[in-house]
Design a protein around this motif. Structure first.
Motif, PDB file in Angstrom:
ATOM      1  N   ALA A  70       0.796  -1.238   0.000  1.00 60.73           N
ATOM      2  CA  ALA A  70       0.000   0.000   0.000  1.00 60.73           C
ATOM      3  C   ALA A  70       0.822   1.279   0.000  1.00 60.73           C
ATOM      4  O   ALA A  70       0.507   2.207  -0.747  1.00 60.73           O
ATOM      5  CB  ALA A  70      -0.978  -0.003   1.174  1.00 60.73           C
TER       6      ALA A  70
ATOM      7  N   LYS B 224      -8.281  -1.486  -4.781  1.00 57.48           N
ATOM      8  CA  LYS B 224      -7.088  -0.854  -5.323  1.00 57.48           C
ATOM      9  C   LYS B 224      -7.165  -0.705  -6.837  1.00 57.48           C
ATOM     10  O   LYS B 224      -6.686   0.270  -7.410  1.00 57.48           O
ATOM     11  CB  LYS B 224      -5.844  -1.668  -4.931  1.00 57.48           C
ATOM     12  CG  LYS B 224      -5.388  -1.398  -3.503  1.00 57.48           C
ATOM     13  CD  LYS B 224      -4.168  -2.208  -3.129  1.00 57.48           C
ATOM     14  CE  LYS B 224      -2.897  -1.516  -3.568  1.00 57.48           C
ATOM     15  NZ  LYS B 224      -1.693  -2.226  -3.097  1.00 57.48           N
TER      16      LYS B 224
ATOM     17  N   GLY C 266      -5.181   0.737   2.298  1.00 54.51           N
ATOM     18  CA  GLY C 266      -4.182  -0.059   2.997  1.00 54.51           C
ATOM     19  C   GLY C 266      -4.626  -0.395   4.407  1.00 54.51           C
ATOM     20  O   GLY C 266      -4.449  -1.528   4.876  1.00 54.51           O
TER      21      GLY C 266
END
Lengths: 491, 513
Positions: free
Chosen positions: B246, B309, B357
């Motif tokens: 992340a 993501k 994250g």
């Protein structure tokens, strides 16, 4: 403290020659000291010569007081000194590596060291010679020494590879010698400077030039005459591979450049120069593709040499008016950057071989933590080989691109682009396994940290060469006897 | 006394602060956590200080420059002008925050020294791009950025990650080769690659190369930087690079790689070719159209992504082209909009990646379908994410609204009404893929209702503080946009002091200041 030009020129040849004669007679005990001593002494003599040339310009010395055309002349200009310095640095580092490697082959064998220093002496003599026949002698010595050194590797592969190298080398020497004989018959002299002012001509001249060229191409392993190189360089002990790939093949290329821009400059049609470039392009593509297919690290590196030699041969077609200076700089940069990077790569591969007993690419992840410095050296060398900034390889590539644009020969740009992409491919194959986390550490031999520092030093040097490129390039232009020759005016 | 300080300040120091830090960290052992954190934070702190100092100087009219001859006749030039400062300050500030985040995220992971070493090198390269004074220098740091980011992307070291890394390298090195060829070509054509406000070719007059050659050069350079700037179809590496941890995705997608690409486009359009030449050649309109297509494409594909993501990655593809669009439209207001979005998008996107994250590490959430009720268990994280998401959609008073407003009015100002349509469509699409996430997090109950906000304490302060700060910054930067020193103010400062727009009746600075 500037030495008189005579000794300054003779020492870089004489010292390693002396070493080659003395070392086979020495016992095991003082050997390391003598090896190191001779290596550093030779390095020192080369530095002194460099300082001399830097101060007073190119120096010439007639051996024994006999002037050409009867006698033999030694010449040193900026480029020759650069080559000498490169040779000295790389060979010293490789000597230390071979010395510290100890048990495998080198230290116990006095004959190895004798031949090793003979190789060095002949390289130095090659760069300093001003006489066509002298160059033949140095070429012969170089080949024979190289062959013997290859055979110190693991039998039977090393013996077979050495045999192929010998045959290829002998053919090359024969062709070269025949050419020399033809030239002597026509011109009555063998001195390079005299031959440049009164070049050979006619059918005999062309035949001589063609023969000598083919011989030199064979020794430089330009595609399609390259078949002997990958096996020879991969089977030899690692420090020998380093010197062979980095320096020895450059020697015959150096002679080729001098001959083509000197005595033969008016002999060939423009097309011949382009042919060199085309063969170089094929070498780049073929060598890189072959490197991509290899499973063994040393074979990969050896095919990389075949490809990188191709870059050198892009220089002849670019030696046209207007871009000649840039092209010469490109040649110097490529030679130096490749030598440092390739030597570093081979030494690091040698560490891998010693640690795991094999040099498969698959062996790399298992030793990623214990061979950190060696793997870093491989990565940094790889950066130079690909030509990423700010390395020496990048400087060479930039200069080649600039010369191509300057002379309007845009097709080399395409070749350079594809070559860069392919070299990124094979470097990646060698370096990416380092980053694997999912493989357990393998049992292996520990490697002395001194042996790991040496390849790292060479790899870092190849990068620093690019950062501080102006200095060697300015030095290399001293003399310019091989400078901006107006070639390519077409015939 | 200030003059003395400014006189001795060199852009090289900014680079050295992270380069030396990086080199030092490489030599640290894995377990020397405190030493490594101290080094990291000291380096980041020094860089932030130097940046602020330099900013004051630049505002007062000082210019900082250093030169180094790399090849005979070719110099590496570091040059701090107002535009450089915009990117530098973003990089420096966000590096500090990402370092803090990464220290928390990677606790207990292997190879941290290697990670932080390359992390520092990555920032060095990024700031090198920002401070580049000519295209040659930009090229060098561009490639260094590729090299430095690769080990970070493949940090996890599994075979699939290495495969992804190979694709990443393929894209970025390919772009690098094209950029190299373009740079050599520029050097051959113009004799220099120095960035000149108004364009290098302006001074050449009669000897200017022909339009065909110039157009070919333009597109070569744009494609070269376009890989990093994520113009379709060169954007492919971006979603692939999501295999990175992340902090890397946060840094790459808010600061380093993508912004370097966008920055390259700004420099090429305005400091190599110049606005008037770009308009004469007709390339700026095409570039604007290309950016518009990318905006729509990115948003459309983001709609279909379930992985958080990946959705953020395609959103980045889309949002980045706002910058390209603004810059290519050439009108002063539009350029201001594009430049200010460089900062705004950075702040908003990094917030979202930090939050993603946190969700992944604390609750194991990777997909949009898993975020139900997360607002209750991780309120601070989702709070920051919500602010950033609303900003992306373009709701006032968040940062994103400011950018879109300027882009829209800028587009209308130069007579390209379609820009307004693209922006509206894009905002609708943004809402389409961000609002569901926000809604589910706040308004649906979690699958198993155990533990309230107490769960969030498991995330740790190292990982909570950075998104809160950047989320707050997103809000502040929008609220206080009219104040001197805001990114908007600085962008207007850049455009006013550097760019002369010879666009006829438009050139009366209406709407600016």
């Amino acid at each position: 403290m500037i030495l008189e030009s005579g000794p300054a020129l003779a020492l870089p040849i004489g010292l390693p020659l002396l070493a080659g004669l003395v070392l086979p007679m020495v016992r095991r005990h003082p050997m390391p000291w003598l090896v190191a001593g001779f290596a550093f002494a030779t390095l020192g003599s080369v530095i002194v010569l460099a300082v001399t040339v830097g101060h007073i310009g190119p120096v010439i010395h007639a051996l024994g007081g006999w002037e050409p055309p009867l006698g033999i002349a030694l010449r040193a200009d900026g480029m020759a000194v650069l080559m000498l310095l490169l040779t000295a640095v790389v060979t010293t580092v490789c000597s230390l590596y071979a010395m510290w490697q100890g048990h495998e082959t080198a230290l116990g064998n006095r004959w190895f060291w004798g031949v090793w220093f003979f190789l060095w002496a002949s390289l130095n003599a090659l760069f300093l010679s001003g006489d066509v026949f002298n160059l033949y002698i140095t070429l012969e010595l170089l080949t024979v020494a190289g062959v013997i050194l290859v055979t110190f590797g693991k039998p039977p592969a090393a013996l077979v590879a050495g045999m192929r190298y010998l045959i290829a080398g002998l053919f090359g020497s024969m062709a070269y010698l025949l050419g020399v004989a033809l030239i002597y018959g026509q011109a009555g002299t063998l001195d390079l400077a005299l031959l440049t002012t009164a070049p050979p001509e006619g059918p005999a001249g062309v035949a001589a030039a063609a023969l000598m060229t083919v011989g030199l191409l064979l020794k430089t392993a330009l595609v399609p005459l390259h078949a002997w190189l990958p096996y020879a360089h991969a089977s030899a002990p690692s420090p020998v591979s380093a010197v062979l790939s980095g320096l020895v093949v450059k020697g015959s290329f150096f002679i080729l450049l001098i001959l083509w821009t000197g005595p033969f400059s008016a002999l060939f049609h423009q097309a011949a120069w382009q042919l060199m470039g085309i063969l170089g392009a094929v070498a780049i593509l073929w060598g890189s593709v072959q490197a991509l297919r290899q499973e063994r690290l040393k074979m990969l590196i050896a095919y990389s040499t075949v490809a990188q030699i191709g870059y050198l041969f892009l220089v002849p077609p670019l030696l046209m008016a207007g871009a000649a200076a840039i092209a010469w700089q490109a040649a110097q940069m490529q030679i130096m950057a490749h030598a440092l990077a390739k030597a570093g790569f081979f030494l690091a591969a040698g560490n891998l071989l010693m640690a795991t007993g094999r040099d498969d690419l698959a062996a790399i992840p298992g030793v990623r933590n214990s061979l950190k410095m060696s793997l870093l050296a491989m990565a940094l060398s790889g950066v130079t080989l690909i030509g990423l900034p700010p390395s020496g390889g990048f400087a060479g590539k930039w200069l080649l691109l600039a010369a191509s644009l300057e002379t309007g020969q845009w097709w080399w740009i395409v070749v350079l682009g594809i070559g860069t992409a392919l070299s990124a491919g094979y470097v990646f194959r060698a370096v990416a396994p380092t980053l694997r986390q999912d493989v357990d550490a393998e049992p292996h031999q520990p490697i002395d940290v001194r042996l790991q520092v040496l390849p790292l030093t060479l790899a870092v040097a190849s990068i620093l060469l690019g950062v501080f490129a102006v200095h060697p390039l300015d030095f290399g232009s001293i003399g310019g006897a091989f400078g901006a020759i107006p070639v390519g005016t077409g015939e | 006394m200030l003059e003395a300080i400014y006189g001795s300040l060199s852009p090289t120091w900014l680079l050295l602060s992270s380069f030396i830090t990086g080199m030092a960290i490489f030599f640290l052992g894995e377990r020397q956590v405190r030493a490594r954190s101290v080094l990291n934070l000291t380096g980041a702190g020094i860089k932030a200080l130097l940046t602020i100092l330099m900013g004051f100087g630049i505002y007062q009219g000082y210019r900082f420059e250093s030169r180094f001859e790399l090849l005979p006749g070719l110099e590496v030039v570091l040059w701090a002008d107002p535009l450089a400062f915009l990117f530098t300050s973003l990089s420096a500030f966000l590096w500090l925050l990402t370092t803090i985040y990464a220290i928390g995220y990677l606790e207990g992971s292997p190879n941290r020294s290697r990670f932080f070493g390359f992390f520092s090198l990555c920032v060095t390269a990024s700031i090198g791009v920002a401070l580049s004074g000519n295209l040659f220098t930009l090229l060098i740091f561009f490639e260094l950025l590729t090299l430095a980011t690769y080990p970070l992307v493949v940090h996890r070291g599994t075979p699939e990650v290495i495969r992804a890394g190979r694709l990443y390298l393929g894209y970025t090195l390919g772009g690098g080769i094209v950029l190299l060829i373009g740079t050599v070509w520029l050097q051959a054509m113009a004799g220099t690659t120095d960035f000149t406000p108004g364009g290098i070719f302006q001074a050449m007059g009669e000897e200017r190369p022909g339009s065909l050659a110039l157009t070919a050069l333009f597109w070569t350079l744009i494609v070269g930087v376009g890989v990093k700037a994520a113009l379709i179809p060169l954007h492919g590496w971006l979603p692939i690079a999501m295999v990175a941890p992340a902090p890397v995705s946060a840094l790459l997608h808010a600061v380093a790689v993508v912004k370097a690409g966008a920055f390259g486009i700004i420099r090429i359009v305005h400091d190599v070719f110049g606005a008037s030449l770009a308009m004469d050649l007709g390339v700026s309109v095409i570039l604007a159209g290309w950016a518009g297509l990318t905006i729509l494409f990115g948003s459309l594909v983001a709609l279909g992504q379930n992985e958080i993501k990946k959705r953020l990655a395609y959103s980045t593809v889309s949002q980045l082209s706002y910058i390209t669009l603004g810059v290519a439209l050439l009108g002063p207001v539009a350029v201001v909009g594009g430049m200010v979005h460089l900062v705004h998008q950075g702040l908003m996107k990094i917030t979202m990646f930090f939050c993603a994250g946190n969700l992944a590490e604390t609750l194991g959430i990777h997909k949009v379908s898993e975020v139900d009720g997360v607002g209750r268990t991780m309120p601070w994280t989702m709070g920051a994410f919500t602010i950033a998401a609303l900003g992306m959609i373009g709701l006032p008073p968040m940062a994103g609204f400011i950018s879109k407003w300027y882009l829209a009015t800028g587009g209308l100002e130069v007579g390209h009404g379609w820009v307004l349509a693209v922006l509206i469509a894009s905002s609708v699409l943004n809402a389409g893929y961000f609002l569901p996430l926000v809604y589910r997090a706040w308004f649906r109950s979690p699958p198993d209702s155990d533990g309230g906000p107490a769960r969030e304490s498991a995330t740790g302060l190292w990982m909570l503080l950075p998104p809160i700060l950047t989320g707050a910054a997103t809000l502040m930067v929008g609220l206080l946009a009219a104040m001197p020193g805001s990114p908007l103010d600085w962008s207007e400062f850049i455009v006013n002091s550097l760019y002369m727009f010879d666009l006829g009746p438009v050139n009366d600075n209406s709407g600016v200041r």
